[in-house]
Each structure stands twice: as C-alpha cells, then as structure tokens.
Write an enzyme that holds these catalytic residues in place. Structure first.
Site, short mmCIF file in Angstrom:
data_model
loop_
_atom_site.label_atom_id
_atom_site.label_comp_id
_atom_site.label_asym_id
_atom_site.label_seq_id
_atom_site.Cartn_x
_atom_site.Cartn_y
_atom_site.Cartn_z
CG HIS A 28 -3.04 -3.19 3.93
ND1 HIS A 28 -2.14 -2.41 4.64
CD2 HIS A 28 -3.80 -2.32 3.21
CE1 HIS A 28 -2.35 -1.14 4.38
NE2 HIS A 28 -3.35 -1.05 3.52
CB CYS B 242 -0.98 -0.03 1.17
SG CYS B 242 -2.37 1.11 0.98
CD GLU C 65 0.29 -5.07 5.81
OE1 GLU C 65 0.04 -3.84 5.84
OE2 GLU C 65 0.46 -5.70 4.75
#
Length: 213
Positions: free
Chosen positions: A190, A85, A192
C-alpha cells in the site's frame, strides 16, 4: 487555459478501500485526481487507480455499479492503471484462490494469490529494493497478495522473501510484489498509506508516456 487543465487526470475507484489516500498522493505529485463511482466518472480520465481493500467486495461493487464493464473497455483501449493490494488482484489475469464468481480485468499477465502473506495479524512493513529508485521503499503489507507467475513482457520491479512459501514447505523463494507491463503498474503493498510518493511518481511517469503516444 487554466494550467491545471494540462495536468493528467487520475480517476481513483472509490467503491471501497483506501481511495482518499490515493487521491491525496496523486495530488501531491502534481496530478489532478477524482473519485470514480459510476461509469460517467470515467469520462476524461487519463488513468485509473484501484486501491487496496477487499477484492471480492470490490469485484461485486464494480459489477453492481456498472463500472466493471465500462472500465474493462477503457483498459482494453490502453488506459493506464495502478492497482494496489486488492487492486492488483482485480487487474491480474488469474487469481489462484479467488471465489468462483470473482471477476478480474486481466489487464496484466500475472497470477496472484490472495492473502498470501497471512491474515490481518500477519501484516508487516519492509524496506524494498526497487528498480528505478535510488533508495529502498518502505512498504506496508496488509493481508497482502503476492505474484506466483509473471507472463512475457511483465517487468518485476521489487521482490521480497516471505516467511513461508505458498506450500508452507522448503526454503521460501523471492516473490514479486511490484510489477509493470505496458501501461499497468501493480503492487502487493500500500504505497498510498505512506508519506513516500515515489511509487505514485513512477506511475505518473507511465501516464505521461502514454499521453505522449
């Protein structure tokens, strides 16, 4: 020698954004991971990750901390990097709608548009067919950028059809949201923020290939 010393060490830039989530993901996939806040924190790292967050704020903090120039030198020397991002925006060669004072590393030859999918209320999730993965990756997009131009040598690993295109007219085209070039991996979304670590594994394999050379 402690076996852990042979594991790749990933430095996660932790000035702003989802750094802790990246650290946890890298540790789950078998790497060592540390948070990076100063140039000295880059010593000994085999790779770096730039997390999601707010790209202009991160650009400013990279400058005031002294990290921008230190990291720029390491990237120029071939340090593998993974940007998600805002991290993708910072690693890009061109930001089409960035602020005049926003600095980028130019580590991957792509042009990106910030907040291309819309503001926070337009955040969404989608299953992405991804090169190198047997099953789709469930991706989380939050005020996400997309890629409007890819240069020679940039490999597109995943694309998505947005609700509107950048001009707001016509039938939307597929836009790249996961790209790789040399030792650099970038994503609009994302990874993560999910429990699926396969994108982190892709990057870790890239780090391993870089260390072998």
């Amino acid at each position: 020698m402690d076996r852990s010393d042979s594991l790749p060490l990933v430095g996660v830039v932790a000035l702003q954004g989802a750094a802790a989530e990246h650290v946890a993901a890298f540790r789950r996939v078998g790497a060592r991971a540390v948070e990076v806040r100063t140039p000295a924190d880059l010593d000994g790292v085999d790779a770096v990750a730039l997390p999601g967050g707010e790209s202009t704020t991160m650009s400013h903090l990279l400058g005031t901390s002294g990290l921008f120039d230190a990291l720029s030198e390491r990237l120029a020397d071939g340090l593998p990097a993974f940007g998600t991002c805002a991290g993708m925006i910072l690693l890009a060669a061109e930001v089409l709608d960035g602020r005049p004072d926003q600095r980028c590393f130019g580590a991957i030859d792509i042009s990106v548009r910030r907040n291309a999918f819309g503001r926070q209320v337009a955040s969404f999730e989608a299953d992405l067919a991804t090169d190198g993965l047997d099953e789709p990756f469930h991706a989380v997009f939050i005020r996400a950028p997309w890629v409007e131009r890819t240069g020679d040598g940039v490999e597109v690993l995943a694309e998505i059809r947005p609700v509107v295109n950048s001009s707001g007219t016509g039938k939307p085209a597929l836009v790249p949201v996961l790209c790789r070039s040399g030792p650099i991996l970038v994503s609009s979304f994302h990874p993560e923020l999910t429990v699926d670590d396969r994108i982190h594994r892709i990057f870790l394999a890239m780090v391993g290939a870089s260390r072998d050379h």
